[in-house]
Design an enzyme around this catalytic site. Structure first.
Site, PDB file in Angstrom:
ATOM      1  CE  LYS A 163      -3.007   3.148   1.729  1.00 38.70           C
ATOM      2  NZ  LYS A 163      -1.938   4.158   2.004  1.00 38.70           N
ATOM      3  N   GLY A 219       4.461   2.808  11.297  1.00 43.54           N
ATOM      4  CA  GLY A 219       3.690   4.053  11.280  1.00 43.54           C
ATOM      5  C   GLY A 219       3.191   4.415  12.662  1.00 43.54           C
ATOM      6  CB  SER A 220       0.626   6.818  13.649  1.00 46.21           C
ATOM      7  OG  SER A 220      -0.600   6.312  13.171  1.00 46.21           O
ATOM      8  N   GLY A 247      -3.029   4.570  13.708  1.00 48.39           N
ATOM      9  CA  GLY A 247      -3.254   3.894  12.432  1.00 48.39           C
ATOM     10  C   GLY A 247      -2.909   2.421  12.506  1.00 48.39           C
ATOM     11  N   GLY A 248      -1.821   2.124  13.176  1.00 45.80           N
ATOM     12  CA  GLY A 248      -1.389   0.732  13.283  1.00 45.80           C
ATOM     13  C   GLY A 248      -2.362  -0.095  14.101  1.00 45.80           C
ATOM     14  CD  GLU A 271       9.112   0.851  14.070  1.00 41.13           C
ATOM     15  OE1 GLU A 271       8.619   1.823  14.698  1.00 41.13           O
ATOM     16  OE2 GLU A 271       9.891   0.955  13.116  1.00 41.13           O
ATOM     17  CB  CYS A 281      11.234   4.435  14.683  1.00 43.32           C
ATOM     18  SG  CYS A 281      10.528   4.402  13.039  1.00 43.32           S
ATOM     19  CD  GLU A 297       6.980   8.273  18.351  1.00 44.30           C
ATOM     20  OE1 GLU A 297       6.123   7.363  18.299  1.00 44.30           O
ATOM     21  OE2 GLU A 297       7.921   8.371  17.536  1.00 44.30           O
TER      22      GLU A 297
END
Lengths: 504, 504
Positions: free
Chosen positions: B181, B238-239, B242-243, B262, B299, B388
């Site tokens: 994607k 990603g975030s 969203g993850g 992650e 990250c 974070e």
């Protein structure tokens, strides 16, 4: 000798009773009262496990190996009592339980030897490259235990897949404390084994929080256990519905944890033409034995035989029917399992196109074998015919030809095992089937029966869903320790701070 | 040279456009139109991947290694174009993107060498014991690829964690087709890399379904991808929000699949007293550089420094503030990330007990560093201060004493990294911290900075939730291939049916 259960939980070395009790429902002999589990007891056990991890997670491999041997010794010392209560609770014969005890202690000792070898640590080392641009630091990696693990035993192996079964052995070998949710089918057997573990832990001078058994009796005990924030992973063997419910709870946690569930499988056998022609009746005899052994109550019970229609299929069916017909009624593990068996039978025999080959009377807690036949077309048209019926129920699927056998293979759900019966003349067809079956199952067999799961390095007891919830893992064999490990990288750390296993 | 994006998807070797388009939002230069992804395109890509798996999943390791090298070659051949569009889309400087390209091709080649060695297959063999009672069959085991894999790239590494990044390299090395994607932050960079992969696949004469890139533009593209029944696992960087949403979709599938996400990490550094006394200011200088490098968009960006209060903490804070104050505004990867950075800043500076040490103007798509301080008591009282903030925002936590530093360590959430700065005099305190930090992070460092994630055998880029959704896995380094493998056991199979890798 007749073992009288004390009926209490074992929380971090202490026997704890509760006012509320429930009664066991043994296959023979008197029922006993057992303390009912509660979420508060679960929390107490998990707190003790978390506390114990700070020492046990750093115990040496030699210390953990000694504990595993001590547990095996303590179980062996209670052998007669275990067989006594185990046969009464489960209805399994004494010889079976004695064999299973050997398997249980054997796998504890196998894990002791396995961790001493040290390969499972997967130690990796990348040397510093100070002159590279940018410089590379020194990097070391090894697998470390994840923390407290929850274990849900199986009804059908009251020893080898229960309180001190494979999940517990693998977790303790890894360095993870264990909290077991006791199975209501064999609470007395469970408590003796728990006592054995506690004695071994105490004998090794280790923190008693390494192990707890919380007996059941209430649905919220298991739910509380998998949702406890201190639990880092779950090992489970049982039904698809029960396993999926607990899987969902693990996935919905604020911090999701892995749920290693071994759920349903029908373990199809595919009988290829040359083998059928040469020895179809011998295979039928073997199948009937494997299918009805232990009342068919094995995860790897081969419930489906796929054959190519014709005279050999006819003979196969007749032989299997005769052999299964000679098997008498066998007592099942629990009333609920016997009831589910009859419900499964009703579902199968009520399905379109299904023909009853062998029928019988099956009541109370007993199971007798059933045998059904269905055409490949009808099997393919009805997805439910691919679902497990736990017990000695066989289904022969008569494929039109080799192409339809391939189509049936492609339509299979995830399985623990798939079996090929083949001779040299079947190689070309088998080569077409292999890549399909490999995607369906964790273990592929030729010319054998899947019951009998060897505890060894190369075993895989797992497979695509619904056989298991994690197709990357096995719940039997030394590879199963990987479920309870996580890799940790140590960058540029002075030797004084590195784990001993990275220095040795 | 100025690269003009064609703006199409790449589905199994074919460029496909859609009528609906969306426009990129580059850091500099003109926006471009890109075809909008759809669930139908996702299904088409997944069907091609499933078809390709039947050959690619059985390609030899030499064939897969050749593909990985060919992809690296094809990316290198497009180096200037990639840097051109990549700098415009991401705002990252050319030197950074050139370095990242080297990292990307380097890890493709590293995986080629890794699979040729063959250790990753974890081959196991238990010989038959025909005379044992019961006899033991021959059992062989090896790791096999799981099937089609979905990959979601990261905004902050448009090459090394994107279309041909670590997830794709590991999946292809394992033998798994990949459907990517595309990330909306760098669609043009993504399409060039996709073209490079397609050219390499074609050049090797392999099934083009091995690789597809579906560009985004609609939320349901990613949702369709993780729910497609042919997808067997997901790699995501990603975030947290969203993850977690995609993780939940994977867990709720009829057949749940692993989601290797992650997500977030603040990567705390703990500064121990002897090191602080000896070289606190040098550490502050280094921290400022690590924290602000690349606008802090890593990250592993070290967002928190825990120190023990006193004059050294004062000096550390002053030095860090001066060094960060000298860092000018840096352009961020996307408007959305810049916006989230300012929102994070507002959240932090509005929190009880937080003192602003360094402030500045930060507008548009720019980031300037911020530095805050908080007492250990206030940090412990406010769980949100451990979350974070993506960007160059630093927080100094002033612990009362060593005991409170330990308490802060215990209160940490899961992290990708934890860092100790220590000298010999700090060993006793470090020994108390090590077991705590080991449970919090996938990588522990001494006397360094966590930015700079080496791609090697010993790297672990992962950790307890929310650092990753699977604490047993890493998304960087050769061990990351394990995510896309499953063990298969072969019992008593004739040699004619065994995989070549089990015979060699």
């Amino acid at each position: 000798m007749s073992y009288q259960p004390h009926g209490q939980h074992l929380i971090a070395g202490e026997r704890i009773g509760t006012e509320a009790t429930w009664h066991s429902s043994p296959a023979s002999g008197p029922a006993h009262a057992f303390s009912t589990g509660t979420p508060a007891l679960v929390a107490q056990a998990c707190a003790a496990a978390e506390r114990a991890f700070w020492t046990f997670g750093h115990a040496t491999r030699a210390e953990r190996a000694a504990l595993l041997h001590a547990i095996a010794d303590a179980i062996e010392a209670r052998g007669a009592e275990i067989t006594d209560i185990g046969t009464r609770e489960s209805g399994l014969p004494a010889a079976r339980l004695e064999g299973e005890r050997g398997r249980t202690t054997g796998q504890l000792r196998l894990f002791a030897e396995h961790i001493l070898k040290g390969d499972y640590l997967d130690r990796r080392f990348d040397a510093a490259l100070p002159d590279r641009q940018p410089p590379r630091p020194e990097l070391r990696m090894m697998q470390r235990p994840i923390g407290p693990v929850a274990v849900f035993g199986a009804s059908n192996f009251p020893l080898a897949f229960s309180v001190a079964g494979g999940d517990t052995a693998a977790a303790l070998a890894a360095g993870c404390p264990v909290v077991v949710k006791g199975h209501s089918a064999h609470p007395g057997t469970g408590e003796i084994v728990a006592d054995a573990i506690a004695e071994a832990v105490a004998g090794q001078g280790m923190d008693p929080g390494i192990f707890s058994l919380v007996q059941g009796g209430r649905r919220d005990v298991g739910e509380a256990l998998v949702q406890d924030p201190r639990i880092r992973a779950v090992g489970f063997t049982g039904s698809l519905a029960g396993g999926r419910a607990l899987f969902d709870l693990c996935a919905r946690r604020p911090d999701p944890i892995p749920f290693f569930g071994e759920l349903g499988s029908v373990n199809p056998m595919l009988l290829l033409p040359s083998a059928m022609a040469a020895r179809g009746e011998a295979i039928a005899q073997g199948w009937a034995g494997s299918l009805s052994m232990g009342a068919g109550q094995f995860c790897t019970n081969p419930g489906i035989a796929v054959v190519i229609d014709g005279p050999e299929a006819e003979a196969f069916s007749a032989t299997a029917s005769a052999a299964l017909g000679a098997v008498g009624p066998q007592v099942m593990l629990t009333d609920g399992i016997a009831d589910a068996y009859r419900k499964g039978r009703d579902r199968v025999r009520g399905s379109a196109g299904v023909r009853e080959v062998l029928t019988s009377v099956c009541d109370l807690r007993n199971a007798t074998p059933y045998l059904y036949e269905v055409s490949g077309d009808d099997w393919l048209a009805n997805h439910e015919l691919g679902e497990e019926v736990f017990g000695p129920l066989g289904m022969i699927v008569r494929a039109r030809d080799a192409d339809q056998m391939l189509e049936i293979a492609r339509a299979l759900e995830g399985q623990l095992t798939c079996t090929l019966h083949l001779d040299e003349g079947d190689t070309a067809l088998a080569r077409q089937l292999m890549p399909v079956l490999e995607r369906k199952a964790g273990r592929l067999l030729a010319n054998g029966f899947p019951t009998g799961v060897e505890v060894c390095d190369a075993m895989v007891h797992g497979g695509p869903y619904p056989a298991s919830t994690n197709f990357g893992a096995t719940s039997v064999g030394t590879l199963s320790i990987r479920r309870f490990l996580r890799p940790v990288c140590y960058q540029n750390l002075p030797e004084a701070l590195l784990p001993a296993d990275l220095l040795g």
